[in-house]
Design an enzyme around this catalytic site. Structure first.
Site, PDB file in Angstrom:
ATOM      1  N   CYS A   2      58.191  70.734  65.693  1.00  0.00           N
ATOM      2  CA  CYS A   2      59.401  71.196  66.356  1.00  0.00           C
ATOM      3  C   CYS A   2      60.431  71.598  65.315  1.00  0.00           C
ATOM      4  CB  CYS A   2      59.962  70.096  67.246  1.00  0.00           C
ATOM      5  SG  CYS A   2      58.756  69.417  68.415  1.00  0.00           S
ATOM      6  N   ARG A  27      58.625  77.281  64.727  1.00  0.00           N
ATOM      7  CA  ARG A  27      58.153  75.904  64.643  1.00  0.00           C
ATOM      8  C   ARG A  27      57.903  75.297  66.014  1.00  0.00           C
ATOM      9  NH1 ARG A  27      59.260  73.482  59.433  1.00  0.00           N
ATOM     10  NH2 ARG A  27      58.774  71.505  60.437  1.00  0.00           N
ATOM     11  N   TRP A  75      57.735  71.957  70.429  1.00  0.00           N
ATOM     12  CA  TRP A  75      56.313  72.236  70.621  1.00  0.00           C
ATOM     13  C   TRP A  75      55.742  70.987  71.273  1.00  0.00           C
ATOM     14  CZ3 TRP A  75      51.489  70.386  69.066  1.00  0.00           C
ATOM     15  CH2 TRP A  75      50.412  71.271  69.243  1.00  0.00           C
ATOM     16  N   ASN A 101      61.417  65.334  65.652  1.00  0.00           N
ATOM     17  CA  ASN A 101      60.183  66.048  65.322  1.00  0.00           C
ATOM     18  C   ASN A 101      59.187  65.018  64.830  1.00  0.00           C
ATOM     19  OD1 ASN A 101      58.247  67.928  64.690  1.00  0.00           O
ATOM     20  ND2 ASN A 101      59.211  68.593  62.784  1.00  0.00           N
ATOM     21  N   GLY A 102      57.953  65.068  65.342  1.00  0.00           N
ATOM     22  CA  GLY A 102      56.932  64.105  64.952  1.00  0.00           C
ATOM     23  C   GLY A 102      56.306  63.469  66.184  1.00  0.00           C
ATOM     24  N   GLU A 504      38.611  84.497  58.236  1.00  0.00           N
ATOM     25  CA  GLU A 504      40.058  84.652  58.342  1.00  0.00           C
ATOM     26  C   GLU A 504      40.419  85.802  59.279  1.00  0.00           C
ATOM     27  OE1 GLU A 504      44.211  84.277  57.668  1.00  0.00           O
ATOM     28  OE2 GLU A 504      42.489  82.927  57.688  1.00  0.00           O
ATOM     29  N   LYS A 508      42.708  85.404  62.696  1.00  0.00           N
ATOM     30  CA  LYS A 508      43.926  86.160  62.971  1.00  0.00           C
ATOM     31  C   LYS A 508      43.866  86.772  64.373  1.00  0.00           C
ATOM     32  CE  LYS A 508      46.179  84.898  60.506  1.00  0.00           C
ATOM     33  NZ  LYS A 508      45.495  83.975  59.674  1.00  0.00           N
ATOM     34  N   GLU A 511      44.252  84.002  67.015  1.00  0.00           N
ATOM     35  CA  GLU A 511      45.576  83.390  67.057  1.00  0.00           C
ATOM     36  C   GLU A 511      46.574  84.214  67.849  1.00  0.00           C
ATOM     37  OE1 GLU A 511      46.320  80.834  63.024  1.00  0.00           O
ATOM     38  OE2 GLU A 511      46.215  83.004  62.806  1.00  0.00           O
ATOM     39  N   HIS A 527      20.003  84.980  63.131  1.00  0.00           N
ATOM     40  CA  HIS A 527      19.669  83.597  63.424  1.00  0.00           C
ATOM     41  C   HIS A 527      20.421  83.069  64.641  1.00  0.00           C
ATOM     42  CE1 HIS A 527      17.294  83.321  59.813  1.00  0.00           C
ATOM     43  NE2 HIS A 527      18.324  83.745  59.085  1.00  0.00           N
ATOM     44  N   LYS A 626      53.956  76.946  63.626  1.00  0.00           N
ATOM     45  CA  LYS A 626      53.743  77.303  62.226  1.00  0.00           C
ATOM     46  C   LYS A 626      53.434  76.094  61.355  1.00  0.00           C
ATOM     47  CE  LYS A 626      53.872  80.275  58.815  1.00  0.00           C
ATOM     48  NZ  LYS A 626      52.831  81.302  58.707  1.00  0.00           N
TER      49      LYS A 626
END
Length: 631
Positions: A2, A27, A75, A101-102, A504, A508, A511, A527, A626
């Site tokens: 957050c 955040r 968040w 936050n946490g 990667e 992207k 996300e 395979h 983030k």
């Protein structure tokens, strides 16, 4: 995960709180809220589910006035994202307001105790217990006996408040960054941290202002000096002073640093989204990460912050690279780079797994924690576990003063500048470039010749220009995105250095566009994954020149034979792959070990343009934040 902001000074607090929350929205953006203390001596609280614009609309109808205030973007971890669960939360008889936050792991037990004592809860969050717990400790004291203007320092002046917060925090198990206001004490704010970042700002221009935030970005253009709180530290901010108290050491002298962050660095600067701005900033971020770190005199890389001498590093016989998400992909590239150039065995570990594993390692093992924010909870826990086992730990990090940067034995700052978009772009390419320089450094300590070192330096110094050329594909990639944005599955395929680049690229796309995408070594298609190929599943092939070029071409033809559309990222002059693929993105040729940096650029652009065409919120994708400061 957050965002926290706070202000105390002569001006209306909400001006900074809203501006700061906008800068911290990356955040957390499930909900937001502010609390101030007005002239009537009561809390004015406004909060709303959804984005900050909804909060601003509420404040337009009912302003929250006052020159002291706290704000929060959430968040969600406990309780759905609605108005009731949004921060700030009030404690006791509306005597305390907190933002947090946490994660508080023992909140259920504390909540049950507080409810038995008559405290009433208005939310489903773990955070609300903090306000009630502080209130319970205040209720147990005679505030008038200890708080007085005649005290020698703010810590003494507000001793009861400090004691109440300290006692409350001591009962918490978990992580927190917290800012606290007190209804009956409108001239003081308290902030504290354990495992979650908190930054204090001292206002510029002589206005007698102090700021609190979960990172430095909200203070750009407002503060000229900052203080990074450490674990178990508590800050007492008044309108004229800042005190810091350590749990074990008592009152300590704060270590102030210059805020080397310009307000323009956290603005979009004319780009539609932060992500697009940060993609285009990569030539400069790569120059910054290499600046002063390449020595032609010694044909090697130079790092001032490793805090381990060359003799110790030359004895290393194994390296562990650990990280999460994009940083883990960079670590895989690093494995290829270090083993290729320096011949040191490298092991890659998900930080979330390493923290609970007990792998066999000896004293000659060196651990690198790779992180953009420097606050990633899993990476921090893995770092601490390896330190407990006696290993040397180094960090590759983008945020000065972050927890991981402070706790590692040494490290390397990326100097990539603020990265606001949730999907990492310039941090990834800076991490890979840093790992290439490390590979050069370790190689020169061992077997690489002077001539080989100079050749690698030449190639590294050409990288920013090559990335500038790759960025010229923006309009071409936009057309390809228009063609395929309706597809719901993508495959990304590469070999050797570009296998992690494929991972990667797929990440992207997942996300920010919410499309299912998978990255594979191209040879692994036969395979199993080739069963997914059809006319609605594009395959993105990374086909640089190199010793497996023909093998990748063969894999491409296997896809074409089954009717799958192919998007190929190829080097200049590659007519073979260009003639086989349905769509082609041409990038400049380069040494194999640099191709992950160059080829990641069009993949970033592809994810961006697909997401825009699908109407997604590029900078704030759903369910993501983030800085992942929770487990």
């Amino acid at each position: 995960m957050c965002g926290i902001v706070g202000y105390i000074g002569p001006r209306e607090a909400t001006e900074f709180l809203i501006e700061g929350l906008r800068r911290l929205e990356y955040r957390g953006y499930d909900s937001s809220g502010v609390a101030t203390i007005g002239d009537d001596g009561a809390f004015a609280v406004s909060k709303s589910a959804g984005r900050i614009d909804k909060l601003v609309a509420k404040l337009g109808q009912k302003p929250a006035t006052g020159t002291i205030g706290i704000g929060h973007t959430r968040w969600a971890t406990h309780g759905k994202p609605d108005d009731a669960n949004a921060h700030p939360h009030l404690g006791g008889d509306n005597a305390v307001a907190i933002v947090h936050n946490g994660v508080i792991e023992n909140y259920k037990q504390i909540k049950e105790y507080l409810e038995s004592e008559g405290y009433v809860f208005a939310s489903a969050t773990d955070s609300e217990i903090i306000g009630h717990l502080i209130s319970s400790r205040l209720d147990a004291q005679d505030a008038s006996a200890n708080n007085g203007a005649s005290a020698s320092s703010p810590t003494e002046q507000y001793k009861t408040l400090v004691t109440a917060v300290t006692e409350a925090l001591a009962k918490l198990r978990g992580t927190y960054g917290v800012a606290v206001l007190f209804r009956d004490y409108p001239d003081v704010m308290i902030a504290a941290r354990l495992g979650s970042p908190m930054v204090l700002g001292i206002g510029s221009g002589g206005h007698g202002e102090y700021y609190v935030a979960s990172d430095a970005s909200p203070m750009a253009g407002r503060a000229d000096k900052i203080v990074y709180l450490a674990d178990h530290e508590l800050a007492v901010l008044t309108r004229t002073s800042l005190d810091i108290v350590h749990r074990d050491q008592g009152l300590i002298q704060p270590e102030m640093q210059e805020l080397e962050l310009d307000a323009g660095e956290v603005d979009k600067q004319g780009f539609e989204h932060y992500m697009l701005k940060e993609i285009h900033e990569q030539p400069e971020s790569l120059r910054n990460v290499m600046r002063g770190r390449l020595s032609r005199d010694d044909a090697t890389a130079v790092f001032g912050g490793l805090n381990l001498d060359a003799q110790r590093l030359s004895q290393i016989n194994r390296i562990v690279l650990t990280g999460c998400g994009t940083s883990w992909h960079a670590a895989i590239v690093g494995e290829y780079l270090i083993e290729e150039l320096s011949r040191i065995p490298v092991e890659i570990e998900y930080a979330s797994e390493l923290r609970y594993r007990n792998p066999p390692t000896d004293y000659k093992t060196l651990v690198f924690a790779i992180t953009q924010s420097g606050e990633t909870a899993d990476t921090l826990a893995a770092l601490r576990e390896m330190k407990r086992k006696g290993h040397s730990t180094l960090a590759i990090c983008n945020v000065v003063g972050s927890t991981i940067a402070q706790e590692a034995d040494g490290g390397i700052y990326l100097h990539a500048g603020p990265e606001i978009g949730v999907a990492s772009t310039k941090a990834f390419t800076s991490q890979v470039t840093t790992l290439a320089m490390l590979a050069l450094y370790f190689g020169r300590l061992r077997h690489l010749s002077f001539e080989a070192g100079i050749r690698i330096i030449d190639e590294l110094e050409s990288l920013p220009t090559l990335v500038e050329q790759a960025l010229q594909n923006d309009s071409i990639v936009a057309k390809i995105a228009e063609k395929y944005h309706h597809c719901n599955n993508f495959l990304y395929l590469g070999r050797q250095f570009n296998f992690p680049t494929a991972l990667e690229g797929a990440l992207k796309l997942k996300e920010i566009s919410y499309i299912h995408a998978e990255g594979y070594p191209a040879a692994e298609m036969k395979h199993g994954p080739i069963a997914l190929v059809d006319e609605n599943t594009p395959s993105v092939f990374l086909i640089p020149r190199g010793f497996v070029y023909e093998k990748v071409i063969s894999n491409l033809e296997e896809i074409k034979a089954r009717g799958g559309p192919v998007i190929a990222v190829v080097c200049e002059g590659d007519e073979i792959a260009s003639n086989l693929a349905d769509d082609v993105i041409v990038v400049p040729d380069a040494a194999e070990f640099l191709q992950p940096v160059i080829m990641s650029v069009p993949l970033q652009l592809l994810a961006y343009h697909v997401a825009v065409r699908r109407g997604c919120d590029v900078d704030r994708p759903r369910n993501l934040a983030k800085s992942v400061t929770v487990e």
